[in-house]
Design an enzyme around this catalytic site. Structure first.
Site, PDB file in Angstrom:
ATOM      1  N   LYS A   1      -8.171  -0.795  -9.288  1.00 58.65           N
ATOM      2  CA  LYS A   1      -8.845  -1.492  -8.192  1.00 58.65           C
ATOM      3  C   LYS A   1     -10.076  -0.701  -7.741  1.00 58.65           C
ATOM      4  O   LYS A   1      -9.998   0.509  -7.511  1.00 58.65           O
ATOM      5  CB  LYS A   1      -7.873  -1.664  -7.027  1.00 58.65           C
TER       6      LYS A   1
ATOM      7  N   TYR B   1      -2.449   5.209  -4.017  1.00 57.64           N
ATOM      8  CA  TYR B   1      -3.550   6.125  -3.745  1.00 57.64           C
ATOM      9  C   TYR B   1      -3.236   7.397  -4.537  1.00 57.64           C
ATOM     10  O   TYR B   1      -2.276   8.099  -4.251  1.00 57.64           O
ATOM     11  CB  TYR B   1      -3.670   6.422  -2.252  1.00 57.64           C
TER      12      TYR B   1
ATOM     13  N   THR C   1      -5.833   2.353  -6.806  1.00 55.46           N
ATOM     14  CA  THR C   1      -7.118   2.290  -6.118  1.00 55.46           C
ATOM     15  C   THR C   1      -7.961   3.500  -6.510  1.00 55.46           C
ATOM     16  O   THR C   1      -7.565   4.647  -6.289  1.00 55.46           O
ATOM     17  CB  THR C   1      -6.915   2.235  -4.601  1.00 55.46           C
TER      18      THR C   1
ATOM     19  N   HIS D   1     -13.641  -2.493  -1.739  1.00 60.88           N
ATOM     20  CA  HIS D   1     -12.727  -2.136  -0.645  1.00 60.88           C
ATOM     21  C   HIS D   1     -13.116  -2.863   0.647  1.00 60.88           C
ATOM     22  O   HIS D   1     -13.004  -2.324   1.744  1.00 60.88           O
ATOM     23  CB  HIS D   1     -12.741  -0.618  -0.414  1.00 60.88           C
TER      24      HIS D   1
ATOM     25  N   SER E   1       0.814  -1.204   0.000  1.00 58.94           N
ATOM     26  CA  SER E   1       0.000   0.000   0.000  1.00 58.94           C
ATOM     27  C   SER E   1       0.853   1.262   0.000  1.00 58.94           C
ATOM     28  O   SER E   1       1.904   1.320   0.645  1.00 58.94           O
ATOM     29  CB  SER E   1      -0.902   0.013   1.240  1.00 58.94           C
TER      30      SER E   1
END
Length: 389
Positions: free
Chosen positions: A260, A152, A178, A284, A128
């Protein structure tokens, strides 16, 4: 001979002859309850919590439960091979560890422990952006093992470009973007505890070590950490991105790009038109939109829309090996596993993550064989019966 992941069960039984039993349950659905008992309400709630009243997370599990496997008999499944190719990469099984941020709240070894566990079993780890450990350190822990980087997609294009360059230099091969978190959802379990790790500088390691991010600070992070956190919060998400903006990411990433958070078949078609390589059908884990469609209910429509154009992956609600089987039958090429490995980390560090990986793959191997299949490629929707909702 291909490795039989199912042999893990005999290892457990043989160890039991000396009085040893597994430190963690082999029913991975029990891990959440144990984590709730052993860890603080803030960390446990942050991982387990969902948007709103939790209806989407419950729907994820219910949708998978409605799909029932129909085993076939008298097929030769003595030798099995779980290996697959995903996005041009050979994998030992159709499994990767999903991106989960801030895991230092669960265990001090954090992402490095997860990385070592994944590498030990050849399972890709999707790191992440919001990790507690810089991406370079995690890459070092993985050695030559397959690793992917989750982005992100925030407001500062210079930070985005810097992240992509760092990830490429550190050996991350696939970019997972994402889309469903341009802002945080209404999450009552976190709100009731007033608990957000980012406010304490947790989950910000990639940002605080990034030269483009630090260029936007008046003082070094260690001199004014509060200002650094505020700067992070100001650029973390961006609700203004649109489909044409994906071209910018492609300019700065020459490997596979996966989006995603795709649930609608039209969004999957737009992804294919944009020239990306794959999508993850995901809500999510129920953390973003209360009342949203279950990911397993969305999966067949997405796979039907773009399965011949994109690699379709799946997450949200996966807890067991039979969940993996069902996801593949519904059109996924591979599955991303999230919360269970984080609970394993919190309960027993790297060993806990390895336990989760081995359990889910052993159960998948057994489910595959006992349903009449020797490889994942043979699984189709005909292997499922769908019960009424």
């Amino acid at each position: 001979m291909a490795k039989h992941w199912a042999d893990f069960q005999y290892e457990i039984y043989l160890n039991g002859m000396t009085g040893a039993v597994p430190r963690l349950p082999t029913d991975l659905t029990r891990l959440e309850e144990l984590a709730e008992l052993r860890l603080g309400p803030g960390p446990a709630g942050y991982v387990a919590g969902s948007a709103g009243d939790g209806s989407t997370a419950r729907a994820n599990r219910a949708a998978l439960a409605r799909h029932r496997i129909v085993p076939r008999m008298l097929r030769d499944v003595h030798e099995r091979d779980l290996s697959v190719e995903v996005l041009g990469r050979p994998l030992p099984a159709p499994l990767a560890l999903a991106p989960v941020g801030t895991v230092s709240i669960m265990h001090p070894d954090a992402e490095s422990a997860v990385a070592r566990a994944a590498a030990a079993h050849g399972v890709p780890y999707v790191l992440s952006s919001a990790s507690s450990t810089p991406m370079e350190q995690v890459a070092e822990a993985m050695g030559d093992a397959e690793r992917w980087f989750q982005l992100y997609w925030g407001k500062d294009p210079e930070v985005t470009r810097s992240f992509l360059a760092r990830a490429k230099d550190a050996g991350y091969t696939v970019l997972v973007v994402t889309l469903d978190t341009p802002m945080l959802a209404w999450r009552p379990r976190d709100l009731d505890q007033a608990y957000l790790p980012f406010l304490h500088g947790v989950g910000t390691a990639n940002y605080f070590t990034d030269p483009a991010f630090r260029a936007g600070l008046a003082k070094p992070v260690h001199e004014d950490p509060t200002a650094a956190v505020r700067h992070f919060l100001g650029l973390f998400g961006d609700a203004g991105h649109t489909w044409p903006d994906l071209a910018v990411l492609r300019e700065h990433w020459d490997g596979p790009i996966v989006l995603k958070g795709v649930l609608h078949p039209d969004d999957a078609r737009l992804a294919a038109d944009a020239g990306v390589d794959g999508v993850v059908v995901s809500n999510h884990g129920g953390r973003q939109v209360a009342g949203a469609v279950a990911a397993a209910d969305a999966l067949p429509r997405v796979a039907e829309a773009v399965g011949d154009r994109l690699t379709v992956l799946f997450d949200s609600g996966v807890r067991t090996g039979d969940d993996m089987f069902k996801a593949l039958a519904l059109g996924a090429r591979a599955v991303l596993l999230g919360r269970p490995y984080v609970y394993g980390l919190g309960l027993d560090g790297q060993a806990g993550v390895e336990h989760v990986i081995r359990c889910v793959l052993a159960e998948f191997d057994l489910t595959l064989a006992l349903s009449g299949h020797a490889t994942p490629a043979g699984i189709t929707a005909d292997d499922l019966l769908v019960l009424p909702a």
